[in-house]
Design a protein around this motif. Structure first.
Motif, PDB file in Angstrom:
ATOM      1  N   SER A   8       0.864  -1.183   0.000  1.00 50.48           N
ATOM      2  CA  SER A   8       0.000   0.000   0.000  1.00 50.48           C
ATOM      3  C   SER A   8       0.895   1.225   0.000  1.00 50.48           C
ATOM      4  O   SER A   8       1.770   1.362   0.868  1.00 50.48           O
ATOM      5  CB  SER A   8      -0.914   0.005   1.233  1.00 50.48           C
ATOM      6  OG  SER A   8      -1.732   1.158   1.258  1.00 50.48           O
ATOM      7  N   ARG A  96      -4.051   6.765  -3.104  1.00 51.95           N
ATOM      8  CA  ARG A  96      -3.675   5.502  -2.463  1.00 51.95           C
ATOM      9  C   ARG A  96      -3.690   4.382  -3.498  1.00 51.95           C
ATOM     10  O   ARG A  96      -4.626   4.250  -4.291  1.00 51.95           O
ATOM     11  CB  ARG A  96      -4.652   5.193  -1.341  1.00 51.95           C
ATOM     12  CG  ARG A  96      -4.453   3.854  -0.633  1.00 51.95           C
ATOM     13  CD  ARG A  96      -3.164   3.766   0.141  1.00 51.95           C
ATOM     14  NE  ARG A  96      -3.029   4.862   1.103  1.00 51.95           N
ATOM     15  CZ  ARG A  96      -1.961   5.028   1.869  1.00 51.95           C
ATOM     16  NH1 ARG A  96      -0.927   4.193   1.753  1.00 51.95           N
ATOM     17  NH2 ARG A  96      -1.903   6.038   2.719  1.00 51.95           N
ATOM     18  N   PRO A 123     -10.027  -0.445  -1.067  1.00 50.08           N
ATOM     19  CA  PRO A 123      -9.581   0.035   0.240  1.00 50.08           C
ATOM     20  C   PRO A 123     -10.756   0.565   1.061  1.00 50.08           C
ATOM     21  O   PRO A 123     -11.844   0.844   0.541  1.00 50.08           O
ATOM     22  CB  PRO A 123      -8.611   1.169  -0.113  1.00 50.08           C
ATOM     23  CG  PRO A 123      -8.186   0.893  -1.519  1.00 50.08           C
ATOM     24  CD  PRO A 123      -9.381   0.275  -2.173  1.00 50.08           C
ATOM     25  N   GLU A 130      -6.999  10.583   1.271  1.00 47.10           N
ATOM     26  CA  GLU A 130      -6.805  10.495  -0.171  1.00 47.10           C
ATOM     27  C   GLU A 130      -8.161  10.580  -0.867  1.00 47.10           C
ATOM     28  O   GLU A 130      -9.126   9.912  -0.471  1.00 47.10           O
ATOM     29  CB  GLU A 130      -6.110   9.183  -0.546  1.00 47.10           C
ATOM     30  CG  GLU A 130      -4.712   9.045  -0.006  1.00 47.10           C
ATOM     31  CD  GLU A 130      -4.677   8.406   1.381  1.00 47.10           C
ATOM     32  OE1 GLU A 130      -3.584   8.342   1.979  1.00 47.10           O
ATOM     33  OE2 GLU A 130      -5.739   7.967   1.854  1.00 47.10           O
ATOM     34  N   GLN A 133      -8.668   6.191  -4.129  1.00 45.22           N
ATOM     35  CA  GLN A 133      -7.996   4.985  -3.666  1.00 45.22           C
ATOM     36  C   GLN A 133      -8.241   3.873  -4.687  1.00 45.22           C
ATOM     37  O   GLN A 133      -9.362   3.704  -5.166  1.00 45.22           O
ATOM     38  CB  GLN A 133      -8.537   4.541  -2.312  1.00 45.22           C
ATOM     39  CG  GLN A 133      -8.295   5.553  -1.198  1.00 45.22           C
ATOM     40  CD  GLN A 133      -8.660   4.949   0.145  1.00 45.22           C
ATOM     41  OE1 GLN A 133      -7.808   4.476   0.885  1.00 45.22           O
ATOM     42  NE2 GLN A 133      -9.947   4.947   0.437  1.00 45.22           N
ATOM     43  N   GLN A 135      -7.364  -0.306  -5.621  1.00 49.45           N
ATOM     44  CA  GLN A 135      -6.817  -1.600  -5.208  1.00 49.45           C
ATOM     45  C   GLN A 135      -6.821  -2.540  -6.396  1.00 49.45           C
ATOM     46  O   GLN A 135      -7.848  -2.758  -7.036  1.00 49.45           O
ATOM     47  CB  GLN A 135      -7.630  -2.218  -4.074  1.00 49.45           C
ATOM     48  CG  GLN A 135      -7.093  -3.584  -3.615  1.00 49.45           C
ATOM     49  CD  GLN A 135      -7.815  -4.118  -2.403  1.00 49.45           C
ATOM     50  OE1 GLN A 135      -8.094  -3.364  -1.464  1.00 49.45           O
ATOM     51  NE2 GLN A 135      -8.136  -5.399  -2.388  1.00 49.45           N
TER      52      GLN A 135
END
Length: 451
Positions: A8, A96, A123, A130, A133, A135
């Motif tokens: 991360s 992120r 996330p 942020e 984000q 993922q």
């Protein structure tokens, strides 16, 4: 199945010169518009899935950095600017970026049945600084899930879809397009003199709760006195509406219209059917008023039109309403007409009236708060619709083609309704319906019956 977080980190914008962020513009504060501030002040999460082969994570990270250099507001932070207004700081602080793996193939992941597991593919979206984000979750079969969470006050659905298209292009080494129109701080100026023609205090804004414990004290009761505890738990159901079903529904809704009226749109027909069916499944009868909160994109409604590539929020809401007994007893065309009239009323005059009202200082003077309230847990007898039809969400292409899955995150707020085009691309749709479990059982029995 366990989702293992591998890393991360923060990804910052990568500008054309390849240099790190910096310069005088990095500290620029851009005030949020009145349309930004009236919407939900939280992150909205979406989930994609792609079949292999997929580019490596490093390529998606580089593409994200390049896209953020063009869509700089996503890489900034929301706060109070030097002039005291809620603003976004263009400081290139970054987004992120999370990398994860699942030791199982995508085929065994429960995409078809909305459940809390969906939240493991993006996330956390609460209490994060942020504004974006991401993922990336790799499955053992080579498939890729992309979980995206973006702060709603920075971008509405149309603007977010544009960003997805740009991210895909940047990942493939192509120029970022569309280039966003970023003038939220000046675009929606009030008229001189202002002209407030509509009751915005009761529509987009409301009086603030009497105490900080308002939501805790009333978590099980909404404004109409319906209790969450009585019917049972809230569950989310995905309803597939085939192309043929949608066509029959549209024909039924429009069948009673006299010439020269044109038929109801697919959107009006489908929402009318879902509104009636959910009302019936809830067991609501005469004497109970039910309404639907429907997002209305103002880009083509305002005069002059707002550019399609405008980056920000250009959404207000229509609220068709009806007596529940009449809604269910009368044909689907009746509900479609209520929706048609309510949405049509949110026109340029309405948007301009709202801008004048929200810019007048009365919101701050009276301590008003937006009616867009994500703290509500129960909406019965009402509904809240998020329709993602006509938004270019499927333009996210990292080089291996269109996604095979696309869905909102698991969102069990009773009465919430998401309407999406199917990834099949054949004119079918997916509806994500959140209801109490016993109401949902009844909904499943009747949702494919056209009355």
């Amino acid at each position: 199945m366990k989702v293992k977080i591998e890393s991360s980190k923060i990804v910052k914008p990568l500008h054309d010169d390849g240099m790190a962020p910096g310069g005088a513009a990095a500290d620029e504060w851009v005030p949020l518009s009145v349309l930004d501030k009236v919407t939900y002040g939280e992150h909205v999460a979406l989930i994609y899935a792609f079949r292999p082969p997929n580019p490596p994570n490093a390529a998606l990270e580089l593409g994200l950095a390049r896209a953020l250099a063009v869509y700089r507001e996503w890489a900034g932070r929301i706060g109070v600017g030097p002039d005291g207004r809620r603003s976004v700081c263009l400081n290139d602080a970054g987004a992120r970026f999370v990398e994860a793996t699942v030791d199982a193939p995508l085929a065994v992941w429960p995409f078809g049945a909305p459940s809390p597991e969906a939240r493991r593919l993006h996330p956390r979206i609460d209490a994060v600084e942020e504004l974006v984000q991401v993922q990336l979750t790799r499955f053992s079969c080579g498939s890729l899930a992309v979980g995206f969470a973006g702060h709603h006050q920075i971008a509405d659905g149309q603007a977010t879809g544009n960003f997805f298209a740009a991210w895909g292009l940047a990942t493939r080494g192509l120029p970022v397009y569309p280039v966003p129109v970023c003038d939220r701080g000046t675009r929606f100026a009030p008229r001189d003199p202002p002209l407030v023609e509509f009751p915005h205090r009761e529509t987009e804004y409301k009086a603030a709760p009497a105490s900080a414990d308002h939501h805790a004290d009333n978590a099980d009761e909404n404004e109409d006195g319906f209790f969450a505890a009585a019917p049972g738990k809230v569950k989310v159901h995905r309803m597939h509406l085939s192309k043929e079903f949608v066509a029959r529904l549209k024909a039924r809704a429009s069948s009673g219209l006299p010439p020269p009226r044109r038929g109801y749109t697919t959107f009006q027909s489908v929402v009318a059917h879902l509104w009636r069916t959910i009302t019936a499944a809830r067991g609501l009868g005469a004497g109970v008023t039910t309404k639907v909160r429907i997002s209305v994109n103002g880009r083509t409604r305002m005069r002059p039109p707002v550019p399609r590539d405008y980056f920000g929020n250009v959404v207000l809401w229509a609220f068709p309403r009806s007596d529940a007994g009449q809604l269910v007893a009368r044909p689907v065309g009746h509900a479609a007409e209520l929706i048609h009239r309510a949405v049509a009323a949110v026109d340029d005059a309405y948007f301009r009236s709202f801008v004048d009202f929200a810019s007048s200082g009365v919101v701050e003077a009276e301590g008003l708060v937006p009616t867009a309230d994500s703290d509500q847990t129960v909406l019965c007898p009402n509904l809240e619709l998020d329709a993602w039809l006509g938004i270019n969400f499927f333009d996210l292409d990292f080089g291996s083609g269109a996604p095979i899955y696309f869905m909102p995150t698991y969102y069990p707020m009773e009465g919430s309704l998401f309407l999406l085009p199917s990834v099949l691309g054949d004119g079918s749709m997916e509806a994500y319906v959140s209801l109490f479990d016993n109401h949902l059982d009844e909904f499943k029995k009747i949702c494919h019956k056209i009355a």
